[in-house]
Scaffold this motif. Sequence first.
Motif, PDB file in Angstrom:
ATOM      1  N   ALA A 158      -6.586  13.304  -7.077  1.00  0.00           N
ATOM      2  CA  ALA A 158      -5.491  13.790  -7.916  1.00  0.00           C
ATOM      3  C   ALA A 158      -4.483  12.699  -8.272  1.00  0.00           C
ATOM      4  CB  ALA A 158      -4.767  14.933  -7.210  1.00  0.00           C
ATOM      5  N   ALA A 159      -4.618  11.513  -7.686  1.00  0.00           N
ATOM      6  CA  ALA A 159      -3.642  10.445  -7.912  1.00  0.00           C
ATOM      7  C   ALA A 159      -3.711   9.920  -9.347  1.00  0.00           C
ATOM      8  CB  ALA A 159      -3.898   9.306  -6.925  1.00  0.00           C
ATOM      9  N   HIS A 160      -2.602   9.341  -9.794  1.00  0.00           N
ATOM     10  CA  HIS A 160      -2.531   8.713 -11.126  1.00  0.00           C
ATOM     11  C   HIS A 160      -1.949   7.301 -10.980  1.00  0.00           C
ATOM     12  CE1 HIS A 160      -3.431  12.487 -13.219  1.00  0.00           C
ATOM     13  NE2 HIS A 160      -2.599  13.076 -12.384  1.00  0.00           N
ATOM     14  N   ASN A 211       0.822  -1.201   0.000  1.00  0.00           N
ATOM     15  CA  ASN A 211       0.000   0.000   0.000  1.00  0.00           C
ATOM     16  C   ASN A 211       0.859   1.256   0.000  1.00  0.00           C
ATOM     17  OD1 ASN A 211      -1.694   2.136   1.905  1.00  0.00           O
ATOM     18  ND2 ASN A 211      -2.982   1.023   0.459  1.00  0.00           N
ATOM     19  N   GLU A 212       1.919   1.233   0.785  1.00  0.00           N
ATOM     20  CA  GLU A 212       2.841   2.370   0.854  1.00  0.00           C
ATOM     21  C   GLU A 212       3.465   2.637  -0.521  1.00  0.00           C
ATOM     22  OE1 GLU A 212       4.471   5.383   3.247  1.00  0.00           O
ATOM     23  OE2 GLU A 212       3.253   3.717   3.996  1.00  0.00           O
ATOM     24  N   LEU A 213       3.921   1.580  -1.167  1.00  0.00           N
ATOM     25  CA  LEU A 213       4.593   1.735  -2.463  1.00  0.00           C
ATOM     26  C   LEU A 213       3.637   2.225  -3.542  1.00  0.00           C
ATOM     27  CD1 LEU A 213       6.766  -1.512  -2.387  1.00  0.00           C
ATOM     28  CD2 LEU A 213       7.628   0.831  -2.328  1.00  0.00           C
ATOM     29  N   GLU A 214       2.466   1.626  -3.628  1.00  0.00           N
ATOM     30  CA  GLU A 214       1.523   2.005  -4.675  1.00  0.00           C
ATOM     31  C   GLU A 214       0.961   3.405  -4.462  1.00  0.00           C
ATOM     32  OE1 GLU A 214       0.710   0.395  -7.615  1.00  0.00           O
ATOM     33  OE2 GLU A 214       2.496  -0.700  -6.987  1.00  0.00           O
ATOM     34  N   ASP A 215       0.667   3.752  -3.212  1.00  0.00           N
ATOM     35  CA  ASP A 215       0.145   5.098  -2.934  1.00  0.00           C
ATOM     36  C   ASP A 215       1.223   6.163  -3.133  1.00  0.00           C
ATOM     37  OD1 ASP A 215      -2.297   4.031  -2.408  1.00  0.00           O
ATOM     38  OD2 ASP A 215      -2.321   4.470  -0.265  1.00  0.00           O
ATOM     39  N   TRP A 216       2.480   5.799  -2.935  1.00  0.00           N
ATOM     40  CA  TRP A 216       3.590   6.717  -3.200  1.00  0.00           C
ATOM     41  C   TRP A 216       3.729   6.938  -4.712  1.00  0.00           C
ATOM     42  CZ3 TRP A 216       6.792  10.058  -0.932  1.00  0.00           C
ATOM     43  CH2 TRP A 216       7.983  10.392  -1.549  1.00  0.00           C
ATOM     44  N   ARG A 217       3.666   5.840  -5.460  1.00  0.00           N
ATOM     45  CA  ARG A 217       3.838   5.934  -6.912  1.00  0.00           C
ATOM     46  C   ARG A 217       2.677   6.649  -7.580  1.00  0.00           C
ATOM     47  NH1 ARG A 217       5.725  -0.398  -6.974  1.00  0.00           N
ATOM     48  NH2 ARG A 217       7.892  -0.027  -6.297  1.00  0.00           N
ATOM     49  N   SER A 218       1.466   6.443  -7.066  1.00  0.00           N
ATOM     50  CA  SER A 218       0.305   7.107  -7.666  1.00  0.00           C
ATOM     51  C   SER A 218       0.256   8.587  -7.304  1.00  0.00           C
ATOM     52  CB  SER A 218      -0.994   6.428  -7.209  1.00  0.00           C
ATOM     53  OG  SER A 218      -1.264   6.700  -5.847  1.00  0.00           O
ATOM     54  N   GLY A 219       0.967   8.961  -6.255  1.00  0.00           N
ATOM     55  CA  GLY A 219       1.044  10.364  -5.860  1.00  0.00           C
ATOM     56  C   GLY A 219       0.125  10.765  -4.736  1.00  0.00           C
TER      57      GLY A 219
END
Length: 341
Positions: free
Chosen positions: A221-223, A77-85
């Motif tokens: 706003a995430a991508h 979750n940390e990695l994906e939410d970081w990458r999506s912004g």
Amino acid sequence: MTASGRTLGSPGMVGTMSRLRGIWLELRVIPVLLWSFSAITLGTALAADGRTLHGWYYLGAVTLGLLIQGLVAHCVNELEDWRSGTDRHDSPRVISGGSKVLVAGLLTDRAVTRLFWAALALTTVLGLTMVASRGLVMLPFGLAGVAGAIAYTMPPLRAAYHPIVGELVAFTCLALCVSGAAVLQGGPVDGATLAASVAVAAYAVGMLMVHHYLDYAADRAAHPQKRTSIVALGLAAGRHYAIAWCVLATAAAAVVAWERPAVLPLVAAYAVGLVAHVRCEPADVGSVTRSELAIIFAGISGALVSSALLVPALAWGALAAAMLVAAELRLAVSPAERTAQ
């Protein structure tokens, strides 16, 4: 001076301490206490009520919950939410927005990835050990827990990024924690256990919706866009949706208490949580933070006190939880650390 020749204030030692702090914060102890720890403890208590408590099975289940939720789920979750912004968005958030270890520079994305694989390896070893000891009946619970932890955030399902789907995955995983803990103790999955599974899981999902209130702008706003149910419904309708989950939880807890009066503290605690839901103002940072903390601590207290009344030997869980919460609050990433990056 340490045995390795490093002074306590040396850059190497400071870096090590920062990484250890980052690993601790990645566990997100407080959500783990509300989710897997409370679920496993209550499921264990319901099964062991009037029977023998198998302490090693309980400790093994708690450890698996810590690994699967605290590290496997939280790392992806940390990695994906970081990458999506979404975790890098500058919207004002106190509790939400991930563990903030990447934002604060306590861990790198490579370190979080390694932590995920280490946790998955430990989960596999411990899980198979439990299966070998208790029987194949436990295998589906473990597989479902790991699959849900990963599918909640990772493609192709990426459940957390879709309305309703995220809640269904989270609800199922947590309900299985309650019933799985009961099966591990050799107890039946009776009506009280099933109702408790619904109660604990629904309460946690309701808390998760509150958790998403302050993520509203960041998730939009995430991508790719993290289209949670709160994003899909909007804050006003999302608040009613969160309240509905808590109403379901409170009703299910009342069903459990009808059969097991010792669970009445869970009903009272969930009622407190329901009041916090109703009083919460989703667009106000202070209101959301206060309400979410009230919901979390009421849920933990209700589950652990009820468990202790059912099985007094489990009373230590409340003390352990209090100590862990104190440590978590002391080590939490401060706003100053986040803005310094």
